[in-house]
Write an enzyme that holds these catalytic residues in place. Structure first.
Site, PDB file in Angstrom:
ATOM      1  N   LYS A 163       0.848  -1.199   0.000  1.00 28.33           N
ATOM      2  CA  LYS A 163       0.000   0.000   0.000  1.00 28.33           C
ATOM      3  C   LYS A 163       0.877   1.240   0.000  1.00 28.33           C
ATOM      4  CE  LYS A 163      -4.000   1.958   2.521  1.00 28.33           C
ATOM      5  NZ  LYS A 163      -4.888   1.819   3.691  1.00 28.33           N
TER       6      LYS A 163
ATOM      7  N   SER B 173      -9.924   2.092   2.714  1.00 24.59           N
ATOM      8  CA  SER B 173      -8.985   2.784   1.850  1.00 24.59           C
ATOM      9  C   SER B 173      -8.004   1.860   1.136  1.00 24.59           C
ATOM     10  CB  SER B 173      -8.192   3.786   2.687  1.00 24.59           C
ATOM     11  OG  SER B 173      -7.403   3.109   3.637  1.00 24.59           O
TER      12      SER B 173
ATOM     13  N   SER C 256     -10.476  -0.054   7.017  1.00 29.14           N
ATOM     14  CA  SER C 256      -9.822   0.039   5.709  1.00 29.14           C
ATOM     15  C   SER C 256      -9.112  -1.219   5.230  1.00 29.14           C
ATOM     16  CB  SER C 256      -8.809   1.190   5.703  1.00 29.14           C
ATOM     17  OG  SER C 256      -9.478   2.407   5.561  1.00 29.14           O
TER      18      SER C 256
END
Ligand SMILES: [Mg+2]
Ligand SMILES: [Zn+2]
Lengths: 490, 95, 493
Positions: free
Chosen positions: A78, A156, A180
């Site tokens: 990420k 997210s 998330s």
């Protein structure tokens, strides 16, 4: 040779150990798929040279019998994790082309264990969002489609969930501040594990809300999640909120035996307008666990409905301060201004997207003179009540079972105009962050449109072994093996 | 609690986020909606409840007073939008 | 009442100044408060900066426990409440030398609560000044505004250096009191070793809160003069600012609450241009740092290691050595000075030693701009020199000369005073015969003065002086005096 991208983490590890294929071949197979996946927009930066270099190193280690636990396993990272010498942006314009001269503890742990980096994954800007539509690099598209409509992959960590679902990496790192990791896992038919607060170091991860942020993996299976967590977790002196506890071998905890495990069912998670399919799936989960020998207990978490409003004060308040460092002075994209304050204002106006601005402003408001007690302190008091709800529940049960999300993945653009509607995605996940507990989402079924739905298990603080054990039993019972049709490969 | 346009400007100024006049009404509406949602917290009696700032279980840990870091000005300055020799450079600040 | 003296005259009558100080004292640590970067003064720009100090994304603070100990130690030295549970807060504001966009400080729950120190005023009056609190916080970096026509430059070497902010009660009423307060505070910090007190290098700086009122009135609106970095400037800034406020009010204006800067070049204060109304620091507990907790044992252990502090030392010097409060006060100003005195005074007439230490040693060091540690004359040598006076080997006057010779020769010579006296032939003449001859000669040569002296016995002094001169100062003054009186036929009353 079979398609190497069909393998999960444990299978690939075993194949590498048996020398059925090389780490370079495994990385190449994934890189090829990554480079053909631009329609998904899961990667914001592929790092093929790095992948090949690391894979070659892994092959040497395997050849010399020095294979480490994740040797040669290609994963995505990420873009919230700072990676040394590799552009890191948190998917925000404000970071420009920031190149960290340091590596986050979690990713360093993974590299130390032999994992191979494929590249940086898309996410909501500064991890603020539930749909991965707020990224500076544009929305991520869910590999799953319903009736031809493009859907969000959740947020997210939408790049992470989409990448794992589309086999663009065997596993991915992610972070979870209010859901998330778990919500995007639920939206993409993957496993998402948010560990106990303090289990993984936050050092080197771009901060959103410091008291809630926690790194974890998104994987294909519970076993893979256990493998990833064993590597990602550590005690880190550089993060004084990381906990000084040994990291167990989480994979070893997966015994398949949950006889006598007390599974709590919190009545307050039966919210209004919950789709019947989700209600039904939840009941199925209860039945599966019961069939495996678990004891089902009804519990009450009375303050559940206040978790989301409390979260939407606490997280923005911390974020408003955490994001103050993005001022165009030491790094990132600066805009010119007539004076220093104008430079700040222009830089931050151009650098932050709408959702980030909204949250920074809400947080600024909640901390400002005259509103601090009414909003910030109040939210922290509610946070304690929520944490105490869990403490009480755990007097009569060992884990909790809930749905992960109130719906399946929704179409891109659907909630963009309505922040509040978007926030409701986190209604089942956010309590866990407020209380600092571990939670995991397991793909458990498909809805009428053929979209994956997830069930969430919540554990006690540092009860990851028990949690993963139960999750694997649930996973087995659900037997979820659906995969999205590959429509994106170019 | 609803947020009026003056408040929006005040907050934006505190947060150093430049706004155009066009931005303001929309933000006032959005922020008011969010705060309206948050306002349900006031239903709860939290008198005497100690605020919980963190779920961390440990006590604070300290380090020893030894120099273990620094000495890499180049790295520190490498990403600077503007620098002059070994300094970060910003538009002139008038005190 | 001492306070009457502090009133200052205005066109509408007398005014009283009310002063409170916030002193920022740099903790004498080698590494920063929340990072492992060095704190050494004068390093190359940005060379003592860690990723934490530069607020790179994802960087986290880890507290330097030594700094916690120093704060507790200082709190104990200020006889203050030690809080075993305190909280680090973020103070949010934007400034280019504040990399995080917030300063980690302590707001609602500081590590040290109320205490007090006593200040010594010139007229021998002692006044107690309340301490409101002491908290730990990070220093900011340094902005340079005068290097470039339209840019400011930022050096983060100071960013994250540990500071103790020590806040006084508004108990001071004159510039002299404020100066005495800073001097005393600095002495305490140095005794404790928690801050080097070096004001030129910025290790100690004061924010001075100034307001004025008519005696008996409510407190006036205050202005805060930021970062004044010398004791002299503190005095100048207060005098200027008080006068400015008085003139302003007497001209029909009102004082605005403001942050001001002192300009040492002009001796004036001026308002900072930053917008005051925007100040809303949004303090909240730093979620990266758990509350600061320690046991009472930890505090007790530090308490046991505290040195004797200036006030206690002064009291002991007065009681045990019989010194005047003034001399004792001067001697205890620096721990090293007091220690020097004590070595020299060991087993001797302490008053005589005090006179020599203050009159010769301090004066000499001052003139030569030397620290006591570099004194060319050792404490033991001072003691020996006092002994030489006591046993009549030299006169006080000669002793001064001997001291100067030793001082000039410096520590490398290492010559004890007896050696110098021997070498230079400075031994006092006590032989009455030799002195008598000299007295006779002077009397014989000045018959007119003899007559005058018999009229006005005070004239005898003139004869003593002449004899001393004739003997090169080596004659024992008491002996000369006695003989002169005898020969002039004056009573030795
Ligand atoms: Mg101040
Ligand atoms: Zn301060």
């Amino acid at each position: 040779m079979a398609d190497l991208t069909e393998l999960n983490l444990a299978e690939a590890r075993d194949g590498l150990a048996k020398k059925e294929f090389s780490a370079v071949e495994l990385a190449e197979a994934h890189m090829t798929r990554v480079s053909a996946s631009s329609a998904l927009n899961a990667y914001v930066l592929a790092t093929p040279e790095k992948a090949m270099e690391m894979a070659a190193e892994s092959d040497k280690k395997i050849a010399s019998g020095e294979a480490r636990p994740l040797e040669g396993l290609p994963i995505g990272v990420k873009d919230l994790f700072c990676t040394k010498g590799v552009r890191t942006t948190a998917c925000s314009n404000i970071l420009g082309d920031f190149i960290p001269p340091y590596e986050s503890t979690v990713t360093q742990n993974l590299w130390n264990d032999g994992a191979v980096m494929l590249g940086k994954l898309n996410n909501d800007e500064f991890a603020m969002g539930s749909s991965n539509e707020t990224s500076r690099f544009g929305a991520v598209v869910n590999p799953w489609k319903a009736n031809g409509t493009e859907l969000v992959p959740g947020g997210s960590s939408g790049g992470s969930s989409a990448a794992v679902a589309a086999r663009l990496g065997i596993a991915a790192t992610a972070t979870d501040t209010g859901g998330s990791i778990r919500q995007p896992a639920a939206f993409t038919g993957t496993v998402g594990l948010k560990p106990t607060y303090g289990r993984c170091s936050r050092w080197g991860i771009v901060a959103f809300a410091s008291s809630l942020d926690q790194a974890g993996p998104i994987t294909q299976t519970v076993r893979d999640a256990a493998m990833m967590l064993t590597s990602m977790a550590s005690f880190d002196k550089r993060d004084t909120t990381s906990v000084e506890r040994d990291v167990p071998d989480y994979e070893a905890a997966l015994t398949g035996d949950i006889k006598g495990l007390r599974v709590g069912i919190p009545q307050e998670y039966r919210v209004d307008n919950m789709p019947a399919e989700i209600e039904k799936l939840w009941q199925q989960g209860i039945d599966w666990l019961k069939a495996a020998g678990a004891e089902i207990v009804d519990v009450s978490l009375p303050h559940t409905k206040y978790a989301l409003p409390a979260y939407y004060i606490i997280a923005p308040a911390e974020a408003s301060s955490n994001l103050a460092r993005y001022d165009g002075v030491r790094y990132g994209a600066r805009q010119d201004g007539v004076d220093i304050d104008d430079m700040y204002a222009q830089t931050r106006a151009a650098g932050f997207g709408d959702e980030v601005k909204r949250r920074v402003m809400i947080g600024t408001y909640a901390l400002s003179a005259g509103y601090y007690d009414a909003y910030y302190v109040k939210a922290l008091q509610v946070r304690r009540l929520i944490a105490e709800d869990f403490t009480k529940a755990y007097e009569v049960c060992d884990v909790l079972l809930t749905p992960t999300t109130p719906s399946a993945a929704f179409p891109i653009g659907k909630n963009v105009e309505d922040p509040l509607e978007m926030y409701l995605n986190d209604v089942f996940t956010v309590t866990v962050n407020l209380a600092g507990l571990p939670g995991i989402s397991i793909p458990a079924g498909l809805d009428a449109d053929g979209l994956p739905l997830g069930l969430q298990l919540i554990g006690k603080a540092f009860g990851e072994e028990e949690l993963l054990r139960a999750a694997q039993v649930l996973e087995e019972a659900a037997g979820f093996d659906a995969q999205p049709q590959d429509w994106w490969s170019a | 609690m609803s947020v009026d346009e003056n408040m929006v400007r005040r907050i934006a100024n505190l947060a150093r986020i430049g706004l155009t006049d066009d931005d303001v009404p929309g933000l006032a509406k959005e922020l008011s909606a969010i705060l309206g949602f948050v306002d349900q917290l006031s239903e709860l009696d939290t008198q005497g409840v100690k605020p919980l700032t963190s779920a961390a279980e440990d006590k604070i840990r300290g380090r020893d007073d030894v120099v273990t870091d620094g000495g890499y000005a180049e790295d520190v300055l490498a990403n600077a939008p503007e620098k002059d020799d070994e300094y970060f450079a910003v538009p002139k600040v008038v005190e | 009442m001492a306070e009457i003296n502090n009133l200052i005259a205005g066109a509408t009558g007398n005014w009283e100044i009310v002063l409170g100080l916030e002193v920022h004292a740099q903790v004498a640590s080698t590494a920063k408060l929340f990072s492992g970067a060095a704190t050494e003064f004068g390093a190359e720009p940005n060379s003592q900066v860690s990723l934490v100090d530069a607020a790179m994304p994802g960087m986290l603070p880890v507290i330097n426990w030594f700094c916690v100990e120093q704060a507790v130690r200082t709190g104990l030295g200020l006889k203050a409440q030690i809080n075993n549970y305190s909280v680090f807060d973020r103070k949010n504001y934007f400034y280019p030398d504040l990399p995080q966009g917030y300063q980690i400080s302590q707001f609602q729950q500081p590590i040290v609560g109320e205490g007090a120190i006593e200040i010594d005023l010139d007229d021998g009056v002692v006044k107690e000044i309340g301490i409101e609190r002491l908290h730990l916080e990070q220093d900011a970096g340094k902005s340079l505004h005068d290097q470039h026509p339209d840019m400011s430059f930022v050096d983060l070497n100071r960013s994250g250096v540990a500071l103790m902010e020590i806040v006084s009660q508004p108990d001071m009423r004159s510039a002299a009191e404020a100066q005495a307060y800073v001097k005393k505070l600095r002495a305490i910090l140095r005794y404790l070793g928690t801050c080097d007190g070096n004001m030129e290098q910025g290790s100690l700086r004061a924010d001075v809160n100034v307001s004025v009122r008519k005696p008996g009135d409510e407190l006036g609106t205050r202005c805060e003069i930021k970062n004044v970095n010398s004791i002299r400037f503190i005095g100048q800034a207060i005098e200027y600012e008080a006068r400015r406020q008085i003139d302003l009010i007497e001209d029909g204006g009102t004082v605005e609450q403001q942050t001001r800067l002192f300009d040492p070049k002009t001796g004036e204060t001026r308002a900072m241009r930053s917008k005051e109304e925007a100040h809303d620091y949004r303090y909240f507990p730093d979620p990266d740092l758990l509350p600061l907790e320690f046991s009472q044992d930890f505090v007790d252990e530090i308490a046991e290691s505290l040195p004797e502090l200036p006030d206690d030392k002064k009291a002991r010097f007065i009681n045990d050595y019989g010194l005047t409060p003034y001399d004792a006060g001067v001697l205890v100003g620096e721990a090293e000075n007091a220690a020097f005195f004590e070595v020299a005074a060991e087993g001797r007439d302490a008053k005589a030693v005090a006179n020599m230490v203050i009159g010769s040693v301090f004066a000499g060091l001052n003139k030569a701009d030397l620290a006591i540690a570099d004194s060319p004359v050792s404490a033991a040598q001072v003691g020996q020199l006092v002994d030489l006076i006591a046993d009549d080997t030299v006169s006080g006057r000669t002793a001064k000369e001997v001291f100067e010779l030793m001082f000039e020769e410096g520590p490398d010579q290492g010559k004890d005073p007896s050696v110098i006296v021997e070498e230079k032939g400075l031994k006092q003449v006590t032989d009455t015969g030799a002195i008598e001859g000299a007295v006779d000669e002077v009397i014989a040569a000045n018959p007119d003065k003899v007559a005058q002296a018999q009229e006005r016995p005070k004239m005898a002094g003139w004869f003593v002086g002449q004899v001393m001169q004739a003997t090169g100062g080596k004659a024992n003054p008491q002996a000369v005096n006695k003989l002169v009186m005898q020969k002039l036929g004056l009573d030795e009353a």
